[in-house]
Scaffold this motif. Sequence first.
Motif, PDB file in Angstrom:
ATOM      1  N   ILE A   1      -5.654  -4.031   9.127  1.00 58.65           N
ATOM      2  CA  ILE A   1      -6.996  -3.507   8.826  1.00 58.65           C
ATOM      3  C   ILE A   1      -7.889  -4.561   8.169  1.00 58.65           C
ATOM      4  CG2 ILE A   1      -6.359  -2.489   6.584  1.00 58.65           C
ATOM      5  CD1 ILE A   1      -8.299  -0.169   7.300  1.00 58.65           C
ATOM      6  N   TYR A   2      -7.270  -5.574   7.528  1.00 58.67           N
ATOM      7  CA  TYR A   2      -8.075  -6.629   6.882  1.00 58.67           C
ATOM      8  C   TYR A   2      -8.208  -7.874   7.766  1.00 58.67           C
ATOM      9  CZ  TYR A   2      -7.439  -3.815   2.669  1.00 58.67           C
ATOM     10  OH  TYR A   2      -7.441  -2.784   1.750  1.00 58.67           O
TER      11      TYR A   2
ATOM     12  N   TRP B   1       0.874  -1.178   0.000  1.00 58.13           N
ATOM     13  CA  TRP B   1       0.000   0.000   0.000  1.00 58.13           C
ATOM     14  C   TRP B   1       0.921   1.241   0.000  1.00 58.13           C
ATOM     15  CZ3 TRP B   1      -2.006   2.893   4.674  1.00 58.13           C
ATOM     16  CH2 TRP B   1      -3.038   3.766   4.323  1.00 58.13           C
TER      17      TRP B   1
ATOM     18  N   CYS C   1       2.022  -6.079   6.868  1.00 58.54           N
ATOM     19  CA  CYS C   1       0.607  -5.895   6.532  1.00 58.54           C
ATOM     20  C   CYS C   1       0.023  -7.283   6.324  1.00 58.54           C
ATOM     21  CB  CYS C   1       0.464  -5.033   5.277  1.00 58.54           C
ATOM     22  SG  CYS C   1      -1.238  -4.826   4.721  1.00 58.54           S
TER      23      CYS C   1
ATOM     24  N   ASN D   1      -2.486  -6.012   1.464  1.00 60.80           N
ATOM     25  CA  ASN D   1      -2.853  -5.251   0.274  1.00 60.80           C
ATOM     26  C   ASN D   1      -1.549  -4.965  -0.461  1.00 60.80           C
ATOM     27  OD1 ASN D   1      -3.745  -3.434  -1.622  1.00 60.80           O
ATOM     28  ND2 ASN D   1      -4.276  -1.810  -0.174  1.00 60.80           N
TER      29      ASN D   1
ATOM     30  N   ALA E   1     -12.823   0.637   7.951  1.00 62.99           N
ATOM     31  CA  ALA E   1     -13.099   0.873   6.532  1.00 62.99           C
ATOM     32  C   ALA E   1     -13.480  -0.393   5.774  1.00 62.99           C
ATOM     33  CB  ALA E   1     -11.886   1.527   5.871  1.00 62.99           C
TER      34      ALA E   1
ATOM     35  N   ARG F   1     -14.114   7.489   8.271  1.00 61.89           N
ATOM     36  CA  ARG F   1     -12.755   7.851   8.642  1.00 61.89           C
ATOM     37  C   ARG F   1     -12.452   7.556  10.108  1.00 61.89           C
ATOM     38  NH1 ARG F   1     -10.878   6.393   5.846  1.00 61.89           N
ATOM     39  NH2 ARG F   1      -8.901   7.472   5.947  1.00 61.89           N
TER      40      ARG F   1
ATOM     41  N   TYR G   1      -8.349  -8.740  -2.450  1.00 61.37           N
ATOM     42  CA  TYR G   1      -7.568  -8.461  -3.653  1.00 61.37           C
ATOM     43  C   TYR G   1      -6.916  -9.726  -4.200  1.00 61.37           C
ATOM     44  CZ  TYR G   1      -7.719  -3.872  -1.405  1.00 61.37           C
ATOM     45  OH  TYR G   1      -8.130  -2.729  -0.795  1.00 61.37           O
TER      46      TYR G   1
HETATM   47  N1  PMP Z   1      -4.001   0.012   5.357  1.00 57.30           N
HETATM   48  C1  PMP Z   1      -4.215  -0.698   4.251  1.00 57.30           C
HETATM   49  C2  PMP Z   1      -3.414  -1.925   4.009  1.00 57.30           C
HETATM   50  C3  PMP Z   1      -5.175  -0.285   3.327  1.00 57.30           C
HETATM   51  O1  PMP Z   1      -5.377  -1.002   2.226  1.00 57.30           O
HETATM   52  C4  PMP Z   1      -5.910   0.896   3.583  1.00 57.30           C
HETATM   53  C5  PMP Z   1      -6.973   1.413   2.639  1.00 57.30           C
HETATM   54  N2  PMP Z   1      -6.787   1.153   1.322  1.00 57.30           N
HETATM   55  C6  PMP Z   1      -5.644   1.591   4.748  1.00 57.30           C
HETATM   56  C7  PMP Z   1      -4.685   1.124   5.620  1.00 57.30           C
HETATM   57  C8  PMP Z   1      -6.351   2.885   5.069  1.00 57.30           C
HETATM   58  O2  PMP Z   1      -7.556   2.674   5.680  1.00 57.30           O
HETATM   59  P1  PMP Z   1      -8.480   3.872   6.176  1.00 57.30           P
HETATM   60  O3  PMP Z   1      -9.487   4.100   5.107  1.00 57.30           O
HETATM   61  O4  PMP Z   1      -9.084   3.363   7.445  1.00 57.30           O
HETATM   62  O5  PMP Z   1      -7.614   5.064   6.404  1.00 57.30           O
END
Ligand code: PMP
Length: 365
Positions: free
Chosen positions: A173-174, A93, A139, A143, A204, A213, A291
């Motif tokens: 986050i995932y 990312w 991560c 992503n 998110a 947000r 993804y």
């Molecule tokens: N970390 C990763 C790996 C993401 O893919 C994303 C969003 N694409 C984020 C953080 C950001 O998330 P947020 O919308 O909560 O800021």
Amino acid sequence: MHLEIGRPDFDTPTLVKEAATASLAAGRVHYGPNAGTPQLRTAIARTLAAASGPVYDPDGEVIVTIGASEAVFLAIMAFCGPGDEVLIPVPAWPAYEACVRLAGATPVFLPLDPAQGYSLDPEAVRARLTPRTRMLVVCTPHNPTGAVVDAGRLRALADVLRHTGVLVLSDEIYSELVYDGTRHVPVATVADLHMRTLTVGGFAKAYAMDGWRLGWLAAPRELATPALRIRQFTTACPPTFTQDAAVSALRDTAQERAQMRDAFAERRRAALDLLNGCTGLHIGNPAGAFYLYLTYPPHLGPGDRFARELLEEDHVAVVPGAAFDPTGAGAHSLRVSYARSVDDIREGVSRILRRIDRLSDGGRR
Ligand code: PMP
């Protein structure tokens, strides 16, 4: 067909919207504590600790952030500066590299190996450690590749980092989006990693709340305190009424989240059924997130051209791998998001495959 998108196509669960409305009606429209409301910090700590997750004190070890994006920013700004190196496994990312550069630190890219399903290789980390290494980005689920780092690799990582002062920025986050019996292992639950890890999470993806947000940074007090200081003098605090709604999201939406996760699993299966067995295509081991990272034979031409022509002629949007990989290794890759309807995914992936066939047959490039 929007297969480039990095967010769920679902609406936010109704209960969460109602909680926001009720909070507004109750006049919860003023500044709150810098770290976020105690109610939401407590709910986040409870959610993280459930099912043998990492334990954090809501009072001093959890910061509610403006999306996971702010959590990444705070963690990097608090600990990295000129002269520091930050290891970023790539593809990645893009915000990690940008934040590292904003902090004046130096990104050091660590190529993830397609042959290992893009999973983090602790020995590759060891090979790039220097006295200047300040932080490693992890991560998982990942992503753009969907790779999930298993417990064995995390234990090996703990060994590699044992006698160093390297911090781990673990973007999870995932974490709720894993499939086919795969288990997400929170990095901070691995022995010896907790004290050096800053855990990032958010609303998110699994909660369909990207536009709200909201996210979090959780870390031992010594690591959370400097991050909180930056928050205090930048954004001060997240909105109060959205935080009230986020408490409801954590507490009341298990069923909606399970339905969304099931839908992602079905969409993933639909895409993989079309892609598996296509010779010349590599997709690693996409066990999580939403993804697929496709790599096709180089003679079909660069990914940015492929993606542009796919968009203009076949009306399918994907992200070229170059966007995630400053080393150039992603030149023949595409990130395909399956956060869309099964019909869109089947049709979009079929058009990608037809284009690959056409380019291969024509020997055009
Ligand atoms: N970390 C990763 C790996 C993401 O893919 C994303 C969003 N694409 C984020 C953080 C950001 O998330 P947020 O919308 O909560 O800021």
